[in-house]
Structure formats: structure tokens, C-alpha cells
Design a protein around this motif. Structure first.
Motif, PDB file in Angstrom:
ATOM      1  N   ALA A 197       0.332  -1.319  -8.212  1.00 17.60           N
ATOM      2  CA  ALA A 197      -0.174  -2.651  -7.848  1.00 17.60           C
ATOM      3  C   ALA A 197      -1.159  -3.168  -8.892  1.00 17.60           C
ATOM      4  O   ALA A 197      -1.189  -4.371  -9.184  1.00 17.60           O
ATOM      5  CB  ALA A 197      -0.820  -2.601  -6.474  1.00 17.60           C
ATOM      6  N   ARG A 198      -1.975  -2.286  -9.469  1.00 23.62           N
ATOM      7  CA  ARG A 198      -2.948  -2.729 -10.482  1.00 23.62           C
ATOM      8  C   ARG A 198      -2.257  -3.244 -11.735  1.00 23.62           C
ATOM      9  O   ARG A 198      -2.823  -4.058 -12.469  1.00 23.62           O
ATOM     10  CB  ARG A 198      -3.896  -1.577 -10.832  1.00 23.62           C
ATOM     11  CG  ARG A 198      -4.966  -1.310  -9.789  1.00 23.62           C
ATOM     12  CD  ARG A 198      -6.053  -0.407 -10.336  1.00 23.62           C
ATOM     13  NE  ARG A 198      -5.559   0.927 -10.627  1.00 23.62           N
ATOM     14  CZ  ARG A 198      -5.530   1.934  -9.751  1.00 23.62           C
ATOM     15  NH1 ARG A 198      -5.983   1.740  -8.510  1.00 23.62           N
ATOM     16  NH2 ARG A 198      -5.071   3.116 -10.095  1.00 23.62           N
TER      17      ARG A 198
ATOM     18  N   PHE B  94       0.349  -5.071 -11.706  1.00 24.07           N
ATOM     19  CA  PHE B  94       0.939  -6.382 -11.398  1.00 24.07           C
ATOM     20  C   PHE B  94      -0.039  -7.174 -10.531  1.00 24.07           C
ATOM     21  O   PHE B  94       0.259  -7.494  -9.376  1.00 24.07           O
ATOM     22  CB  PHE B  94       2.275  -6.198 -10.673  1.00 24.07           C
ATOM     23  CG  PHE B  94       3.294  -5.430 -11.459  1.00 24.07           C
ATOM     24  CD1 PHE B  94       4.067  -6.055 -12.427  1.00 24.07           C
ATOM     25  CD2 PHE B  94       3.460  -4.067 -11.245  1.00 24.07           C
ATOM     26  CE1 PHE B  94       5.002  -5.341 -13.159  1.00 24.07           C
ATOM     27  CE2 PHE B  94       4.396  -3.351 -11.969  1.00 24.07           C
ATOM     28  CZ  PHE B  94       5.162  -3.986 -12.936  1.00 24.07           C
ATOM     29  N   PRO B  95      -1.209  -7.497 -11.065  1.00 20.65           N
ATOM     30  CA  PRO B  95      -2.229  -8.168 -10.238  1.00 20.65           C
ATOM     31  C   PRO B  95      -1.765  -9.536  -9.757  1.00 20.65           C
ATOM     32  O   PRO B  95      -1.150 -10.301 -10.502  1.00 20.65           O
ATOM     33  CB  PRO B  95      -3.424  -8.293 -11.190  1.00 20.65           C
ATOM     34  CG  PRO B  95      -2.835  -8.236 -12.566  1.00 20.65           C
ATOM     35  CD  PRO B  95      -1.654  -7.317 -12.453  1.00 20.65           C
ATOM     36  N   GLY B  96      -2.050  -9.817  -8.484  1.00 16.90           N
ATOM     37  CA  GLY B  96      -1.685 -11.101  -7.924  1.00 16.90           C
ATOM     38  C   GLY B  96      -0.215 -11.254  -7.602  1.00 16.90           C
ATOM     39  O   GLY B  96       0.213 -12.335  -7.190  1.00 16.90           O
ATOM     40  N   ARG B  97       0.560 -10.184  -7.749  1.00 19.51           N
ATOM     41  CA  ARG B  97       2.001 -10.249  -7.507  1.00 19.51           C
ATOM     42  C   ARG B  97       2.338  -9.590  -6.168  1.00 19.51           C
ATOM     43  O   ARG B  97       1.607  -8.747  -5.654  1.00 19.51           O
ATOM     44  CB  ARG B  97       2.767  -9.531  -8.607  1.00 19.51           C
ATOM     45  CG  ARG B  97       2.558 -10.117  -9.982  1.00 19.51           C
ATOM     46  CD  ARG B  97       2.983 -11.557 -10.082  1.00 19.51           C
ATOM     47  NE  ARG B  97       3.327 -11.928 -11.447  1.00 19.51           N
ATOM     48  CZ  ARG B  97       3.649 -13.138 -11.837  1.00 19.51           C
ATOM     49  NH1 ARG B  97       3.664 -14.131 -10.972  1.00 19.51           N
ATOM     50  NH2 ARG B  97       3.951 -13.390 -13.088  1.00 19.51           N
ATOM     51  N   ASP B  98       3.473  -9.973  -5.647  1.00 21.22           N
ATOM     52  CA  ASP B  98       4.051  -9.308  -4.492  1.00 21.22           C
ATOM     53  C   ASP B  98       5.022  -8.275  -5.036  1.00 21.22           C
ATOM     54  O   ASP B  98       6.049  -8.619  -5.622  1.00 21.22           O
ATOM     55  CB  ASP B  98       4.772 -10.330  -3.604  1.00 21.22           C
ATOM     56  CG  ASP B  98       5.514  -9.687  -2.444  1.00 21.22           C
ATOM     57  OD1 ASP B  98       5.319  -8.491  -2.194  1.00 21.22           O
ATOM     58  OD2 ASP B  98       6.307 -10.399  -1.788  1.00 21.22           O
TER      59      ASP B  98
ATOM     60  N   GLY C 109       2.932   6.822 -15.471  1.00 17.71           N
ATOM     61  CA  GLY C 109       2.300   5.610 -14.975  1.00 17.71           C
ATOM     62  C   GLY C 109       2.704   4.373 -15.732  1.00 17.71           C
ATOM     63  O   GLY C 109       2.099   3.314 -15.565  1.00 17.71           O
ATOM     64  N   ARG C 110       3.740   4.470 -16.564  1.00 16.50           N
ATOM     65  CA  ARG C 110       4.184   3.329 -17.357  1.00 16.50           C
ATOM     66  C   ARG C 110       5.455   2.729 -16.767  1.00 16.50           C
ATOM     67  O   ARG C 110       6.211   3.397 -16.066  1.00 16.50           O
ATOM     68  CB  ARG C 110       4.442   3.756 -18.800  1.00 16.50           C
ATOM     69  CG  ARG C 110       3.192   4.251 -19.510  1.00 16.50           C
ATOM     70  CD  ARG C 110       3.520   4.748 -20.897  1.00 16.50           C
ATOM     71  NE  ARG C 110       2.346   5.255 -21.590  1.00 16.50           N
ATOM     72  CZ  ARG C 110       2.380   5.878 -22.779  1.00 16.50           C
ATOM     73  NH1 ARG C 110       3.554   6.065 -23.378  1.00 16.50           N
ATOM     74  NH2 ARG C 110       1.259   6.303 -23.334  1.00 16.50           N
TER      75      ARG C 110
ATOM     76  N   TYR D  69       0.839  -1.202   0.000  1.00 17.20           N
ATOM     77  CA  TYR D  69       0.000   0.000   0.000  1.00 17.20           C
ATOM     78  C   TYR D  69       0.870   1.246   0.000  1.00 17.20           C
ATOM     79  O   TYR D  69       1.964   1.268   0.560  1.00 17.20           O
ATOM     80  CB  TYR D  69      -0.885   0.037   1.256  1.00 17.20           C
ATOM     81  CG  TYR D  69      -1.730  -1.196   1.470  1.00 17.20           C
ATOM     82  CD1 TYR D  69      -2.980  -1.319   0.881  1.00 17.20           C
ATOM     83  CD2 TYR D  69      -1.259  -2.242   2.259  1.00 17.20           C
ATOM     84  CE1 TYR D  69      -3.757  -2.457   1.078  1.00 17.20           C
ATOM     85  CE2 TYR D  69      -2.033  -3.381   2.464  1.00 17.20           C
ATOM     86  CZ  TYR D  69      -3.273  -3.483   1.875  1.00 17.20           C
ATOM     87  OH  TYR D  69      -4.046  -4.607   2.074  1.00 17.20           O
ATOM     88  N   GLY D  70       0.364   2.311  -0.605  1.00 12.39           N
ATOM     89  CA  GLY D  70       0.990   3.606  -0.479  1.00 12.39           C
ATOM     90  C   GLY D  70       0.594   4.255   0.837  1.00 12.39           C
ATOM     91  O   GLY D  70      -0.479   3.977   1.381  1.00 12.39           O
TER      92      GLY D  70
END
Length: 692
Positions: free
Chosen positions: A325-326, A328-332, A367-368, A312-313
Motif C-alpha cells: 500500500a505504501r 501506491f499512496p492514495g490508490r485503491d 518488496g519490488r 489491509y493485510g
């Protein structure tokens, strides 16, 4: 009905494609069924060589410079490493140090120097390749690098012991990149951590007081004022001293209050009021990592990794980190921010199915992101994701109503109801399984075993109350029941073949494996125990008196064990642990057992292990013992590590089924022939032939 089941499986599989490495927490039958269907729908993974699971990653450390203009990384090169510098703006990386034994690297605050830390030395090197200073670590003065000095352009803080007759004192020393030293403090106590103001003065310190840890304000005259007294298993790390006199830190002080049970991001105000700045929104995991702005020292990122990993930020960074985070869904994910409005950020992408993290440069303005450090020479030997097992965070209710956490690995393309089930138990017990890559667990899953990792009560990562929940019942008691009940919970849900269940573990996990075979032989058919304590009372007493903990300057483990009701100097505790120990109940052992140990282990005494094995052999019990000569608590060299996996695989395959192990090469066969001290029927063909 068959088509309906196939459709359900495909829908579940599509859902998993958006979170390929790590599955969300599941504590319901519905979620488990979806996960099972998804895994069964995947192609069966090929049997990979053992060496693919030895975790010899291509990169040892990767760090973004404070200004965000360079990425420094340590790359494995045979038996050493090389330091590279990659310009963020573009261009090829260049070698700064061709060969080093360093394991970690840190940037100086000004971004012009790097500190390379290894087990025996600390060295500095400039970003243009000029060598700085090299100083030994450890030794008689117990020198350790504490942290980069946040108040100076390019300096590090060291902790050193000073012997005065039979007494000892501890110095906190600032050392710049050229070796110039400045004494900041000399203290009669072991100092865990310090915080410095902008002028470079120590304004707070955490130290061991002889029977507890405490946080002190350091007054202008050097005297101390205690502001927080810490109970056993309460921890505190000082992150920064702020201009307003407040302290930024992470930990779990005051955890006797239920709301303060978890490790969290904290501020101690100038008038010594404790404030929580961030904690796990799910209230199930301890804070794992905090990232600060390299320019302002304000917190930007908080990560939690005891169940399904979440990052989280903090403050103004919330939306930006959520956007990362969006992607890299499902990633740590882990984030290293650069300083300034135009600086790039470094993002690492991790998962249970990624042996090697993936690295990306992220531009906060657009955002890239773009991937870096992905050349084939770095990632060549990493297994493909499709060949590894997804890891599912699970939780279940123990028989006394406590919710217990853990993880489940389901081999792709395998019907878990017909697969052998392995309970893998972590060491410690002051430790816990995490959602990332686990070489042993993935090795077992690749061989077709369902792997269950219980973070039983007494584990860390889930709050101090959870760690204290066993109330000392570490024998054949509450802790072991959590593991056993988790296995039965899975079997009741069609996960695992109840006639083919094994238990494996290292250190405390090895102790649990011995307990399982001794007291639950109807459930566990075979066991593998690495470096196992065989009498926990004796082992804890030896550890703090003569073992690894015996000569450490911070002797707080004694007080932690006392608080956990594991103080073996208490005759009643010693007698209780001994009565429930595998050693005292060796006559009950009937199941086949493999034991592995290091000949120079200073955490679990080798004589404790060999005495137990000799006791079993004298009674004709089935046991194999593999000892690494001169080895420590865990094998580190390639051949002993491969031997560990080969022996485990051989043992489990013989008694639970599974694919025939890949044949041992000449070096591995020679190693086994020399170091199998006792060979059960599974290993007699590999053991040294007895002389006549």
C-alpha cells in the motif's frame, strides 16, 4: 494576500501529487478549502470525446494462477474477447482462445485449467490450450456457476433447478473440466452458498427458508442443523471450511448488535461461536473484498471501498500488504497472492482518475514490483489522469444529526464557486457510490460541472443500521432531504453556483431526480432521469410480481422490502408512496426534464415511464423522452450509450451552461431521430419531423 492564496494552493497541490487519484475523507471546511485550492491550481482539462467515457476497458478480467507462475487475462477484441496467458518469469503472452463471449475467468485449484464464464455458457480450457467442456448457463434449469471447487484439482460447483410437476428442487453439482458430473446435494430450497471440506463433502450451506436466510451445518447423514438465522439485509458468504471444523466467512450476521453492524471477516468456530477476524478500523465502511491464500485458504487481505478505499493485510500478511500500500499512496489496491514462498503476487492499482486499472507483479521477497499489461494497444483510448477529476470522500451532518457520506468530483482548473453543480443520485436504493472510476461522473466533470454523489441513508456500504435508517421514508421525505441537504451544505461552503444546480440519476436515482424537480424546484433547475420509477409503490409491486424479481428463485426481496417499510402489498405503504410520488404530483412539475428508458426493461416497466411522460405532455409540461427499442434497464450497446451521454449533455448545457456538445455523428443522429418519442425544445432539431 494574493501571493499567500497562491502559496496555499500550491502547497495543497503538492500534497495531492502524492495521492493523485483519490483524496482522503473531508468533513471540515479546512480540508475542503485545501482540496478546492489544489483543484483550481491544476490546468484546465481539454474537452474529451464522449466515447472516452463509455468504459470500454481494454481488459475484461485479469487473474493470477494459484502458483503465481502465469497471469491469464481476457482482452477486448471488438465484439468479443480473447484469452491470453502471460508467463510471470518473462516472455510474450500467448493466445489460448481467440474469440470468446466470456466475461469472467477463474483458475482451477491446481492451476492447470481455466474456467471461462459468460452470461450464456461456461467453458474450460487448459493452460496449454486444450479445450475442455462447454455447458450452457441459464435456460429452463436455471444453471449457474457458483464457485471453483476448492476440494478438487480442477472442478467447478454448479447450481441447477429440477422441476417435479409444479414443484422445484435445487441441485448442487460438481463438474470437472471434462464434463464429468457428481451430485453433491438436492434441496427443496434455493441454496445461496456452500462450504466443502477437504474430502469434497458439503459441510455447510446458506439457503433461503421462505421467509428468511439461514446458515446450516450439514451433518454426515445429510440432515441440517441451523446455526445462524439471518434478518433482512444481513448477508453471508462462505469462504472456506477449515480443518478444525470452523467456517471462514464474510458478512454481517447478528447486526442488531451495534458492534456487529458492518460487513466483516468472520470465523464460526466448531462449537458455533461467532468471531470477528477483521473489520474496518474506521468503523464507517462495510467489508468489500477478502482474499485467501490459494494454498491454505487462510485470509490474507481485506479491502473496504465505501469511503476512501483502504486495503489491509490480515494476520501474518499485515506488514507485507502495508508495504504494498505504501508503494501506491492514495490508490485503491487489490491483491492476488500466489502460493508458495517464491511466488509472485498480482497487484491492481485503481483510482477515480484511472479508467483502466494498472497491473503490477510484486515480489514478496524483495518488496519490488514491475508493471505489466501496459502496452499501448491495451491502454490507447484511456484518458490521461490529468484530464480527469479527483474524487473526494466527504461527509456531512443531516438536519437530524445523522452523518451522511458521499463523494465530490471537482473539475481540474475550475473555480467551483462559479461552476454548475450536479447532484448525481445512485440507483437501488440498495446500492452505493464507490471511490473508483465513474464514467458518467467523469464525463460531467470534464464538461466543467461539479458532481456531488450522496450515499444517502438507505445506501449500502455503511452498515445495516445505515441502510435501515430511512424507516421507509423514500418519497419526498428523509432520503430526499439527505440529498438536498448535501447540496445546500456544499453551496454554503462556496462549492457550486446556486443558480445553476441540476439533478441526474438512473433507476432509483431517476426517481430522485423527478422528486427533486417536483418538490425542490427552487434548488434544481433541470433534471435527467434514466429508467425512473414514477410511483415507487406501484413500481415495487410490479417488480416483485411481474418484473425481473418476479421469476427469480430467491424471492427474499419481498421480505427485504417489508423490513425497509417498502412493502407495496401493504395498502398503507402503497398509499403513502403513491401520495408522495412524482406521478401523483405531476401538476407541480415545472422544470425542464429529460427521461430515458429501455423498451424491454424488466426492472422498471416502460409503461410506467411512458404514462408519466404522457401525463406531463397533456398538461403542457417541458419533457423529452428517449426510448431504446428492445433495451433493458441500462443501455449496453455503443450507440445507445453514447446517446445517453449526448442527451444528458445537451439538456444540462442548455439550462446550466457549459461547453457546446460535440456534434452527433450520422449514426447517433439517426438513432435519436428514430427514438425520441417526445422532444422538448432542446431536441426538436434532432427529432423526426412529424408527417402531415
Amino acid at each position: 494576500m494574493t501571493k499567500f492564496r497562491e502559496l496555499c494552493g500550491m502547497l495543497a497541490l503538492l500534497a495531492l501529487l502524492f495521492a493523485p487519484g483519490q483524496l482522503p475523507a473531508a468533513d471540515s471546511t479546512f480540508e475542503l478549502r485545501n482540496a478546492i485550492a489544489a483543484q483550481r491550481a491544476l490546468p484546465r482539462a481539454p474537452q474529451l470525446p464522449r466515447t472516452a467515457f463509455l468504459e470500454s476497458r481494454g481488459l475484461a478480467a485479469v487473474q493470477l494462477s494459484p502458483g503465481g507462475d502465469h497471469v491469464a487475462y481476457l482482452r477486448e477484441q471488438g465484439e468479443s474477447r480473447s484469452l491470453f496467458l502471460l508467463p510471470v518469469a518473462g516472455g510474450k503472452p500467448r493466445v489460448l482462445v481467440a474469440s470468446t463471449q466470456a466475461e469472467q475467468l477463474f483458475w482451477s485449484r491446481d492451476g492447470r485449467w481455466l474456467f471461462l464464464r459468460g452470461s450464456k455458457s461456461l467453458a474450460s480450457v487448459s493452460a496449454d490450450g486444450r479445450a475442455g467442456v462447454r455447458v450452457p448457463m441459464g435456460g429452463a434449469d436455471r444453471r449457474q456457476a457458483m464457485k471453483v471447487d476448492p476440494s478438487q484439482p480442477a472442478a467447478v460447483l454448479l447450481r441447477e433447478r429440477v422441476s417435479i410437476g409444479k414443484r422445484e428442487r435445487w441441485r448442487i453439482v460438481r463438474m470437472d473440466v471434462h464434463g464429468k458430473r457428481s451430485l453433491l446435494r438436492e434441496d427443496p430450497r434455493w441454496v445461496h452458498d456452500v462450504a466443502l471440506d477437504a474430502r469434497g463433502r458439503i459441510v455447510a450451506l446458506a439457503r433461503f427458508e421462505g421467509d428468511h436466510d439461514a446458515l446450516h451445518r450439514v451433518l454426515p447423514d445429510g440432515s441440517l442443523r441451523e446455526v445462524l438465522r439471518l434478518a433482512p439485509m444481513e448477508r453471508l458468504n462462505l469462504l472456506a471450511a477449515m480443518p478444525d471444523g470452523s467456517l471462514l466467512m464474510e458478512g454481517n450476521p447478528g447486526s442488531e448488535v451495534p458492534a456487529d453492524n458492518f460487513r466483516r471477516l468472520l470465523r464460526l468456530t466448531a462449537d458455533d461461536k461467532l468471531q470477528t477476524l477483521h473489520e474496518d478500523p474506521r468503523l464507517e465502511a462495510d467489508l468489500d473484498e477478502v482474499v485467501l491464500d490459494p494454498r491454505t485458504s487462510m485470509p490474507l487481505v481485506a479491502s473496504y471501498r465505501s469511503t476512501a478505499a483502504a486495503t489491509y493485510g490480515v494476520g501474518d500478511a499485515q506488514a507485507l500488504v502495508a508495504g504494498i500500500a505504501r508503494q501506491f499512496p492514495g490508490r485503491d489496491i487489490a491483491v492476488q497472492p500466489g502460493s508458495g514462498p517464491g511466488a509472485q503476487w498480482l497487484v491492481s492499482e485503481r483510482a477515480a482518475t484511472l479508467r483502466d486499472p494498472r497491473w503490477h507483479l510484486f515480489d514478496p521477497r524483495t518488496g519490488r514490483h514491475r508493471r505489466i499489461l501496459d502496452e499501448a494497444t491495451i491502454t490507447a483510448h484511456s484518458p490521461r489522469e490529468s484530464q480527469l477529476a479527483r474524487k473526494l470522500a466527504v461527509s456531512y451532518l443531516a438536519s437530524d444529526g445523522l452523518r451522511v457520506h458521499g463523494f465530490l468530483l471537482l473539475p481540474p482548473g475550475v473555480d467551483p464557486a462559479r461552476a454548475p453543480l450536479i447532484a448525481q443520485v445512485h440507483g437501488g436504493p440498495i446500492n452505493h457510490f464507490r471511490p473508483g472510476f465513474d464514467g458518467v461522473a467523469q464525463f460531467l466533470a470534464n464538461r466543467g460541472y461539479v458532481v456531488f454523489q450522496s450515499n444517502f441513508r438507505g445506501s449500502t456500504g455503511h452498515g445495516r443500521a445505515y441502510a435501515f435508517a430511512p424507516d421507509g421514508d423514500y418519497g419526498n421525505g428523509r432520503v430526499q432531504r439527505d440529498i438536498v441537504e448535501g447540496v445546500r451544505w456544499l453551496l454554503a461552503r462556496g462549492i457550486g453556483d446556486g443558480d445553476r444546480v441540476g439533478i441526474v440519476g438512473h433507476s432509483f436515482g431517476g426517481y430522485s431526480a423527478l422528486l427533486g424537480l417536483t418538490f425542490q424546484p427552487e434548488l434544481f433547475k433541470v433534471g435527467v432521469a434514466g429508467a425512473p420509477p414514477t410511483d415507487l409503490g406501484w413500481s415495487m409491486r410490479w417488480l416483485v410480481d411481474a418484473g425481473e424479481q418476479g421469476d427469480l428463485p430467491d424471492r427474499s426481496l419481498r421480505h427485504t422490502l417489508r423490513a425497509l417499510s417498502l412493502d407495496a402489498t401493504d395498502p398503507a405503504v402503497f398509499a403513502r408512496l403513491h401520495a408522495q410520488s412524482p406521478l401523483a404530483n405531476a401538476a407541480r412539475m415545472r422544470r425542464p426534464l429529460l427521461v430515458m428508458a429501455g423498451g424491454a426493461d424488466r426492472t422498471v416497466a416502460i409503461r410506467e415511464v411512458t404514462n408519466y411522460v404522457a401525463t406531463l405532455k397533456a398538461s403542457g409540461r417541458p419533457v423529452t423522452l428517449l426510448v431504446e427499442p428492445g433495451g433493458g434497464h441500462s443501455p449496453l450497446e455503443p450507440i445507445p450509450r453514447e446517446a445517453y451521454l449526448f442527451a444528458m449533455e445537451t439538456m444540462l448545457q442548455r439550462h446550466l451552461g457549459g461547453p457546446v456538445p460535440e456534434p452527433a455523428g450520422p449514426q447517433l443522429r439517426a438513432y435519436l431521430r428514430e427514438n425520441l418519442r417526445a422532444a422538448g425544445p432542446e431536441f426538436r432539431a434532432l427529432a423526426k419531423k412529424p408527417t402531415r
